[in-house]
Design a protein around this motif. Structure first.
Motif, PDB file in Angstrom:
ATOM      1  N   PHE A  76     -63.543  -0.346 106.029  1.00  0.00           N
ATOM      2  CA  PHE A  76     -62.998  -1.295 105.700  1.00  0.00           C
ATOM      3  C   PHE A  76     -62.716  -1.518 104.240  1.00  0.00           C
ATOM      4  CE2 PHE A  76     -64.736  -2.290 110.057  1.00  0.00           C
ATOM      5  CZ  PHE A  76     -63.213  -2.407 110.699  1.00  0.00           C
ATOM      6  N   ASP A  77     -61.462  -1.754 103.751  1.00  0.00           N
ATOM      7  CA  ASP A  77     -61.358  -2.311 102.532  1.00  0.00           C
ATOM      8  C   ASP A  77     -61.440  -3.800 102.494  1.00  0.00           C
ATOM      9  OD1 ASP A  77     -59.835  -3.216 100.127  1.00  0.00           O
ATOM     10  OD2 ASP A  77     -58.793  -1.444  99.702  1.00  0.00           O
ATOM     11  N   LEU A  78     -62.715  -4.179 102.102  1.00  0.00           N
ATOM     12  CA  LEU A  78     -62.829  -5.640 102.103  1.00  0.00           C
ATOM     13  C   LEU A  78     -61.934  -6.726 101.038  1.00  0.00           C
ATOM     14  CD1 LEU A  78     -66.705  -5.747 102.263  1.00  0.00           C
ATOM     15  CD2 LEU A  78     -65.026  -5.946 104.186  1.00  0.00           C
ATOM     16  N   ASP A  79     -61.127  -6.060 100.048  1.00  0.00           N
ATOM     17  CA  ASP A  79     -60.423  -6.620  99.340  1.00  0.00           C
ATOM     18  C   ASP A  79     -59.059  -6.863  99.883  1.00  0.00           C
ATOM     19  OD1 ASP A  79     -62.242  -6.771  97.082  1.00  0.00           O
ATOM     20  OD2 ASP A  79     -61.514  -4.835  96.280  1.00  0.00           O
ATOM     21  N   ALA A  80     -58.424  -5.947 100.855  1.00  0.00           N
ATOM     22  CA  ALA A  80     -57.218  -5.848 101.587  1.00  0.00           C
ATOM     23  C   ALA A  80     -57.720  -6.806 102.809  1.00  0.00           C
ATOM     24  CB  ALA A  80     -57.060  -4.608 102.115  1.00  0.00           C
ATOM     25  N   TRP A  81     -58.746  -6.712 103.359  1.00  0.00           N
ATOM     26  CA  TRP A  81     -59.212  -7.600 104.547  1.00  0.00           C
ATOM     27  C   TRP A  81     -59.096  -9.084 103.874  1.00  0.00           C
ATOM     28  CZ3 TRP A  81     -62.690  -6.290 108.880  1.00  0.00           C
ATOM     29  CH2 TRP A  81     -62.992  -7.328 109.575  1.00  0.00           C
ATOM     30  N   ARG A  82     -59.561  -9.441 102.994  1.00  0.00           N
ATOM     31  CA  ARG A  82     -59.368 -10.779 102.221  1.00  0.00           C
ATOM     32  C   ARG A  82     -57.983 -11.211 102.277  1.00  0.00           C
ATOM     33  NH1 ARG A  82     -63.678  -8.530  98.936  1.00  0.00           N
ATOM     34  NH2 ARG A  82     -65.418  -9.022 100.104  1.00  0.00           N
ATOM     35  N   ARG A  83     -57.221 -10.320 101.419  1.00  0.00           N
ATOM     36  CA  ARG A  83     -55.790 -10.680 101.363  1.00  0.00           C
ATOM     37  C   ARG A  83     -54.950 -11.014 102.464  1.00  0.00           C
ATOM     38  NH1 ARG A  83     -56.256  -6.520  97.712  1.00  0.00           N
ATOM     39  NH2 ARG A  83     -55.213  -5.010  99.126  1.00  0.00           N
ATOM     40  N   LYS A  84     -55.354 -10.049 103.467  1.00  0.00           N
ATOM     41  CA  LYS A  84     -54.516  -9.942 104.831  1.00  0.00           C
ATOM     42  C   LYS A  84     -55.281 -11.224 105.734  1.00  0.00           C
ATOM     43  CE  LYS A  84     -52.695  -5.504 103.974  1.00  0.00           C
ATOM     44  NZ  LYS A  84     -51.257  -5.598 103.899  1.00  0.00           N
ATOM     45  N   LYS A  85     -56.347 -11.779 105.121  1.00  0.00           N
ATOM     46  CA  LYS A  85     -56.960 -12.754 106.154  1.00  0.00           C
ATOM     47  C   LYS A  85     -57.110 -12.321 107.460  1.00  0.00           C
ATOM     48  CE  LYS A  85     -54.699 -16.495 103.698  1.00  0.00           C
ATOM     49  NZ  LYS A  85     -55.589 -16.804 102.618  1.00  0.00           N
ATOM     50  N   CYS A  86     -57.744 -11.132 107.715  1.00  0.00           N
ATOM     51  CA  CYS A  86     -58.139 -10.562 108.951  1.00  0.00           C
ATOM     52  C   CYS A  86     -59.033 -11.350 109.743  1.00  0.00           C
ATOM     53  CB  CYS A  86     -58.778  -9.020 108.583  1.00  0.00           C
ATOM     54  SG  CYS A  86     -57.570  -7.915 108.194  1.00  0.00           S
ATOM     55  N   ALA A  87     -60.126 -11.931 109.132  1.00  0.00           N
ATOM     56  CA  ALA A  87     -61.073 -12.538 110.100  1.00  0.00           C
ATOM     57  C   ALA A  87     -60.308 -13.845 110.582  1.00  0.00           C
ATOM     58  CB  ALA A  87     -62.106 -13.374 108.998  1.00  0.00           C
ATOM     59  N   GLU A  88     -59.580 -14.423 109.892  1.00  0.00           N
ATOM     60  CA  GLU A  88     -58.889 -15.533 110.659  1.00  0.00           C
ATOM     61  C   GLU A  88     -57.856 -15.028 111.681  1.00  0.00           C
ATOM     62  OE1 GLU A  88     -59.102 -14.993 107.162  1.00  0.00           O
ATOM     63  OE2 GLU A  88     -59.415 -16.873 106.254  1.00  0.00           O
ATOM     64  N   GLU A  89     -57.292 -14.066 111.430  1.00  0.00           N
ATOM     65  CA  GLU A  89     -56.358 -13.238 112.329  1.00  0.00           C
ATOM     66  C   GLU A  89     -57.059 -12.962 113.655  1.00  0.00           C
ATOM     67  OE1 GLU A  89     -52.806 -11.284 113.764  1.00  0.00           O
ATOM     68  OE2 GLU A  89     -53.179 -12.822 112.274  1.00  0.00           O
ATOM     69  N   TYR A  90     -58.241 -12.309 113.457  1.00  0.00           N
ATOM     70  CA  TYR A  90     -59.257 -12.114 114.694  1.00  0.00           C
ATOM     71  C   TYR A  90     -59.661 -13.362 115.596  1.00  0.00           C
ATOM     72  CZ  TYR A  90     -63.055 -10.010 116.997  1.00  0.00           C
ATOM     73  OH  TYR A  90     -63.849  -9.304 117.948  1.00  0.00           O
ATOM     74  N   HIS A  91     -60.078 -14.534 114.653  1.00  0.00           N
ATOM     75  CA  HIS A  91     -60.334 -15.688 115.193  1.00  0.00           C
ATOM     76  C   HIS A  91     -58.993 -16.505 116.147  1.00  0.00           C
ATOM     77  CE1 HIS A  91     -64.542 -15.621 114.167  1.00  0.00           C
ATOM     78  NE2 HIS A  91     -63.974 -15.242 113.051  1.00  0.00           N
ATOM     79  N   TYR A  92     -57.948 -16.235 115.552  1.00  0.00           N
ATOM     80  CA  TYR A  92     -56.903 -16.854 116.211  1.00  0.00           C
ATOM     81  C   TYR A  92     -56.650 -16.267 117.573  1.00  0.00           C
ATOM     82  CZ  TYR A  92     -51.854 -17.153 117.145  1.00  0.00           C
ATOM     83  OH  TYR A  92     -50.679 -17.432 117.616  1.00  0.00           O
ATOM     84  N   TRP A  93     -56.536 -14.654 117.697  1.00  0.00           N
ATOM     85  CA  TRP A  93     -56.532 -14.132 118.686  1.00  0.00           C
ATOM     86  C   TRP A  93     -57.589 -14.550 119.888  1.00  0.00           C
ATOM     87  CZ3 TRP A  93     -52.131 -12.392 120.437  1.00  0.00           C
ATOM     88  CH2 TRP A  93     -50.860 -12.142 119.534  1.00  0.00           C
ATOM     89  N   GLN A  94     -58.834 -14.497 119.311  1.00  0.00           N
ATOM     90  CA  GLN A  94     -59.944 -14.844 120.269  1.00  0.00           C
ATOM     91  C   GLN A  94     -59.595 -15.962 120.757  1.00  0.00           C
ATOM     92  OE1 GLN A  94     -62.268 -13.003 121.389  1.00  0.00           O
ATOM     93  NE2 GLN A  94     -63.246 -11.771 119.643  1.00  0.00           N
ATOM     94  N   ASN A  95     -59.347 -17.197 120.094  1.00  0.00           N
ATOM     95  CA  ASN A  95     -59.089 -18.526 120.574  1.00  0.00           C
ATOM     96  C   ASN A  95     -57.967 -18.339 121.581  1.00  0.00           C
ATOM     97  OD1 ASN A  95     -61.062 -19.665 119.161  1.00  0.00           O
ATOM     98  ND2 ASN A  95     -59.629 -20.341 117.369  1.00  0.00           N
ATOM     99  N   LEU A  96     -56.949 -17.505 121.406  1.00  0.00           N
ATOM    100  CA  LEU A  96     -55.745 -17.618 122.375  1.00  0.00           C
ATOM    101  C   LEU A  96     -56.250 -16.925 123.619  1.00  0.00           C
ATOM    102  CD1 LEU A  96     -52.570 -16.541 120.254  1.00  0.00           C
ATOM    103  CD2 LEU A  96     -53.239 -18.681 121.493  1.00  0.00           C
TER     104      LEU A  96
END
Length: 122
Positions: A76-96
């Motif tokens: 994982f490229d954590l700088d790209a992870w942060r820029r693309k807000k992957c944690a937020e995306e993951y949680h969004y789909w988990q909630n859906l």
């Protein structure tokens, strides 16, 4: 997540490392978040079996024939992870998926969803 780190190697608990992996840090990720091993062979390991393609959100956003990737070894490229807000995306789909209409079980489907366009296959 790990604010001082730029890259991280994730290994599942059943992975056996048999050689030096430091070369991974030299990979050009082309702006992608996730470097992973492609696992498609014919129709095996496509997106179709992992999620409900009759769900309108899944049908509209994903291609069931796209090749999936292994979730046992990821770079994982954590700088790209942060820029693309992957944690937020993951949680969004988990909630859906609270009522399990998008996928049934497991960690692979939400990972496939989150990193759909941000994975560099190797």
């Amino acid at each position: 997540m790990y604010p001082k780190l730029h890259r991280i190697l994730f290994l599942d608990d059943d992975i056996v490392v048999q050689k030096d992996l430091t070369w991974l840090w030299k990979i050009d990720m082309d702006g992608k978040v996730n470097g992973a091993v492609k696992t498609c062979f014919g129709s095996f390991h496509r997106y179709a079996p992992y999620m409900n393609f009759s769900h309108p959100l899944i049908e509209a956003k994903f291609n069931p024939k796209v090749c999936a990737w292994g979730y046992g070894m990821n770079f994982f490229d954590l700088d790209a992870w942060r820029r693309k807000k992957c944690a937020e995306e993951y949680h969004y789909w988990q909630n859906l998926n609270e009522n399990r209409t998008i996928w049934k079980l497991g960690t692979l489907p939400p990972g496939l969803i989150t990193f759909y366009s941000t994975t560099k296959p190797h």
